[in-house]
Design an enzyme around this catalytic site. Structure first.
Site, short mmCIF file in Angstrom:
data_model
loop_
_atom_site.label_atom_id
_atom_site.label_comp_id
_atom_site.label_asym_id
_atom_site.label_seq_id
_atom_site.Cartn_x
_atom_site.Cartn_y
_atom_site.Cartn_z
N HIS A 222 0.84 -1.20 0.00
CA HIS A 222 0.00 0.00 0.00
C HIS A 222 0.88 1.26 0.00
O HIS A 222 0.45 2.32 -0.45
CB HIS A 222 -0.91 0.03 1.22
CG HIS A 222 -1.99 -1.01 1.21
ND1 HIS A 222 -1.77 -2.31 1.59
CD2 HIS A 222 -3.29 -0.92 0.83
CE1 HIS A 222 -2.90 -2.99 1.48
NE2 HIS A 222 -3.84 -2.18 1.01
N ASP A 296 -4.75 -6.13 -7.82
CA ASP A 296 -4.98 -5.56 -6.50
C ASP A 296 -5.33 -4.09 -6.73
O ASP A 296 -5.27 -3.59 -7.87
CB ASP A 296 -3.73 -5.71 -5.64
CG ASP A 296 -4.03 -5.68 -4.14
OD1 ASP A 296 -5.13 -5.22 -3.77
OD2 ASP A 296 -3.18 -6.10 -3.35
#
Length: 905
Positions: A222, A296
């Site tokens: 992230h 993702d």
């Protein structure tokens, strides 16, 4: 000819099912093929491109954000939504609104790895994967996956981005950790398959993530781009292994992570999610994956820093992804796609390949017959009692003992134990401590410094340390503080006691302990949920066995798969009605029955316990100790048990004596008390007395002859303070003459026999008490405390409870206006027992429902409880049979035990 054509079509469709779309083929292949063909044939270019995108939505968003999503659906025909935070009812209503606007039903996805509670309030959280990884019975993992799938289905969610099949090898991993089934590739694959199949059985598509494997890195994708700098041989043997297994079992989709894998993608720092080498060449061609491929989230730093908005999504598509998850700028991405199509960078064949797969997935998820979500009873359906049954079963099977060098788990010989509990960590701990105290007296000990704490702990011989960390999410801190590590070392070195450590956190917390030698037992519960705490306490005391196996390595001393199995000691457990085949809904009627009694002033309060199959499934307190009291009753309040004293104290004593040859069922009262040789009651046998067929009076009002003409206690018999000859304490200001004890037994000897019929009687239990005490030269209270109550863990059970318990924990029995003329609280209500100093064979015992249940469970289990034998099963059976025969002689066939036909309490 028609039959041949149909056969050919079926054959062709089967070939397709075995080919590129195999995981997405539904049972109705003909209808699916037609629906996909029809939908695709009517779509414009922009509509086809729209199907490739799944945009983030939230039921917690403001009106502007909701309108933006609606615009993307109406004007740009996006293919799906991935819901994030919010609440189930809000999400259901928004989903219905969004679906109503969509030309082709939206594919709704969620990250719900451990249930909808990963994202939504008012929903259920199941165990994390690390916890499931400790379970040896794979079917339980399947049931967890199935229940999560049912919840997703009920909320209109078609794909759950689960299971996470990363192999978590690096303990420092900041983003996977508890989300992984562990570090053993076989375990991860087996658990992943079970979870996947359970979820798909509920009609929800699965997704293996994070391809090609996010477990052996300490970087969060992230925030940055993690690097897997491994050889192909290593990647094949570890990271890719679970995918090869799940793909063969029909995995619906794969989510591709943002990882830098130089061995698979030579271009420097090209994320795996944008790599044709990794997605097309490896995943599709080499691993033969034919389901949906998701990126993702494309707004993550691990990929968004690599290319500009729009270009990232295009590169992801050209690399082989089918669905582009959470683009940073959908409008810009769509424009980029249209231009790429016009320039020939995206061919119609390539577009059709992914769009048709998406449509097939939508058909398989039931979107060909889309129905709005029914919001009636939605919250109730998502929070049914079945959730607790599955969660409890999983936690029970996961709890792992990794050290028990002195066989202390489960704890035996409670009469010899003085147990302390010390809390470490910043998480809640009340359920653990409360459950520990259901088995034995466990005292929480605190200290401002280690010296103070060690001094307080000196008098205890068993110390249970509970390490409690937040259960809010798997990403919360899990480590011991440096102070706690030092304190743990110091407490463990104090060899006046044994130490058991219970860890309610990620097992890697144990890695920071430098020496384990002085810790006698270690239990890993993995999570700090309420049920995990309760079940850990049950394991410590042997109510349930420890069955789990460590899914990761925490030290060289405790490698992966470490496991010490413990056995059940036949102690009562605590569970839900559904776990033992009963209904919470039906048991709620008990609440109403008790409340009816409260409302009609039949009693000011009550305590009710129900147990079945060795599990307490209902234990509640109602009302107040008195009508005037301001305090509410709890299940720890104790009550005067009155005549239950007979079967909870005197009867087991008589049984033990019979077993030891000190009494026989055909012994007579003159055998027990020779002074009765010339009385009418001399030939009453023990058996007749126990069966209440001894022809004796129901009771004798001994107290009446000690009252004066005004029906008040006579000074001839009582003093207000103890003095010579007046030591029998009836109440705090009432002491009976010592010699009156002989008068009681003389009065009993003068009784005549009544008619030859069943007559419930207290009288024989005076005689049993006298014989027991004279045989053992000790009071019945001390005898039963040492023989039964302490070893059993009945730590709320006692005669004369004011000697052991605060008066405010004892429920008053009555306002006595005929003998003692006061509120009777902490003293036995029965006058005859009071005149024996509070210790009677027929009355005098105080306890709560939980302790009563322990004694009754001991009977049901043939005299065994807590790993000890209190009575010989043959003795119990003999008493049951002989007393039953006596009853049958009187009444015919009736049930005489405290069990139902299935042996339940």
């Amino acid at each position: 000819m028609g039959k041949h054509l149909l056969s050919f079509l079926l054959f062709a469709l089967l070939q397709v099912a075995q080919g590129q779309y195999a995981p997405l083929v539904s049972k109705d292949t003909l209808s699916q093929e037609k629906w996909v063909k029809d939908k695709y044939g009517t779509m414009t270019l922009e509509e086809k491109i729209g199907q490739l995108f799944m945009v983030i939505a939230s039921s917690g968003e403001d009106k502007a954000a909701i309108q933006k999503i609606k615009g993307l659906i109406k004007d740009h025909n996006i293919g799906g939504l991935i819901f994030s935070k919010g609440g189930p009812m809000r999400q259901a209503k928004l989903t219905n609104e969004y679906q109503a606007l969509s030309k082709i039903p939206l594919l709704i996805g969620m990250d719900a790895e451990w249930g909808l509670a990963m994202r939504l309030d008012s929903t259920y959280a199941f165990p994390w994967n690390m916890t499931l990884g400790a379970i040896q019975d794979t079917a339980i993992v399947g049931r967890v996956g199935n229940q999560i799938g049912k919840h997703a289905n009920r909320l209109g969610v078609h794909i759950n981005f689960a299971p996470d099949i990363d192999i978590n090898i690096d303990p420092r991993n900041p983003i996977i950790g508890n989300r992984s089934f562990g570090e053993d590739r076989e375990n991860v694959a087996i658990k992943g398959i079970a979870f996947m199949k359970g979820m798909e059985k509920a009609g929800v598509l699965s997704s293996g993530k994070h391809f090609p494997g996010h477990g052996d890195t300490y970087v969060d994708s992230h925030k940055s781009l993690p690097k897997l700098d491994f050889t192909r041989q290593r990647l094949d043997s570890i990271e890719l292994y679970p995918y090869t297994k799940l793909i063969k079992e029909g995995l619906s989709s794969v989510m591709v992570a943002h990882l830098n894998v130089p061995e698979l993608e030579p271009e420097n720092k090209r994320p795996s999610s944008l790599s044709k080498n990794i997605i097309t060449n490896l995943l599709k061609n080499q691993l033969n994956f034919e389901g949906l491929v998701f990126t993702d989230a494309l707004n993550m730093k691990g990929v968004s820093d690599f290319a500009n908005n729009g270009i990232t999504e295009l590169e992801a598509f050209l690399a082989g992804n089918d669905i582009l998850l959470m683009p940073k700028d959908f409008i810009r991405s769509k424009e980029t796609f249209v231009k790429a199509y016009q320039k020939g960078l995206i061919t119609e064949r390539r577009l059709a390949y992914s769009v048709k797969k998406i449509l097939m997935a939508k058909f398989k998820a039931g979107l060909n017959e889309y129905r709005p979500i029914d919001t009636n009873n939605l919250i109730e359906d998502l929070n049914s009692p079945e959730n607790d049954v599955i969660y409890e079963e999983a936690i029970e099977s996961a709890i792992t003992v990794i050290r028990d060098k002195l066989n202390l788990i489960g704890i035996k010989k409670l009469e010899n134990k003085k147990i302390a509990y010390v809390k470490f960590g910043d998480g809640v701990n009340a359920p653990f401590l409360e459950t520990l105290n259901k088995y034995a007296e466990v005292t929480q000990v605190n200290g401002r410094d280690i010296a103070t704490l060690k001094k307080k702990l000196f008098d205890f011989n068993l110390i249970i340390i509970g390490f409690h960390k937040s259960n809010e999410s798997p990403w919360k801190p899990y480590k011991f503080s440096q102070k706690e590590l030092f304190w743990l070392q110091e407490i463990s070195r104090q060899r006046t006691s044994n130490v058991l450590l219970s860890v309610f956190a990620k097992p890697y917390a144990l890695s920071d302990i430098t020496a384990y030698n002085d810790i006698d037992g270690i239990l890993v519960a993995y999570q700090n949920s309420e049920l995990a705490q309760k079940k850990a306490a049950e394991v410590l005391f042997g109510a349930i066995p420890a069955k789990g196996s460590l899914p990761v390595t925490v030290s060289p001393e405790f490698p992966v798969n470490t496991s010490v199995k413990t056995e059940s000691l036949l102690r009562l457990g605590y569970s839900t009605p559904e776990r033992v085949g009963m209904s919470s809904l039906k048991l709620a009627k008990v609440d109403q029955l008790v409340q009816n009694g409260l409302d009609s002033l039949m009693y000011p309060g009550a305590q009710v316990l129900i147990a079945r199959k060795g599990k307490v499934i209902y234990n509640k307190a109602f009302g107040k100790p008195t009508y005037e009291s301001e305090n509410q009753l709890t299940t720890n309040n104790i009550y005067d048990l009155a005549s239950l004293t007979k079967i909870l104290s005197t009867l087991p004593a008589v049984m033990k004596m019979e077993e030891d040859g000190k009494i026989a069922l055909n012994d007579t009262f003159k055998d027990l008390i020779p002074e009765y040789a010339d009385t009418e009651i001399k030939d009453v046998t023990v058996l007749k007395a126990l069966s209440h067929y001894g022809r004796l009076p129901s009771w004798i009002a001994f107290y009446l002859e000690t009252l004066n003409d005004k029906r008040r206690p006579s000074p001839e018999f009582y003093r207000t303070n103890p003095s010579d000859g007046f030591s029998i304490k009836v109440t705090d200001r009432m002491y009976l003459k010592d010699s009156y004890k002989d008068s009681i037994y003389s009065r009993i000897g003068r009784q005549g026999l009544k008619s030859n019929r069943y007559r419930y009687s207290d009288v024989p239990y005076y005689i049993f008490k006298k014989y027991i005490e004279e045989t053992y030269n000790s009071g019945l209270d001390n005898l039963m405390d040492n023989f039964l109550f302490k070893p059993l863990g009945a730590n709320h059970t006692a005669y004369n409870p004011l000697k052991k318990f605060p008066i405010n924990t004892i429920v008053p029995s009555e306002v006595d206006n005929y003998y003692r003329y006061q509120l009777v609280q902490g003293y036995v209500h029965d006058m005859g027992a009071a005149m024996q100093g509070g210790v009677g064979g027929h009355a005098g015992l105080f306890s709560n429902a939980n302790d009563v249940a322990k004694i009754m469970q001991m009977y049901i289990q043939g005299g065994y409880y807590g790993g000890e034998r209190f009575l010989n099963p043959r003795t119990i059976e003999k008493f049951k049979q002989d007393i039953s025969i006596r009853y049958k002689q009187t009444f015919g066939e009736i049930r005489t035990s405290n069990e139902d036909s299935e042996g339940n309490l």
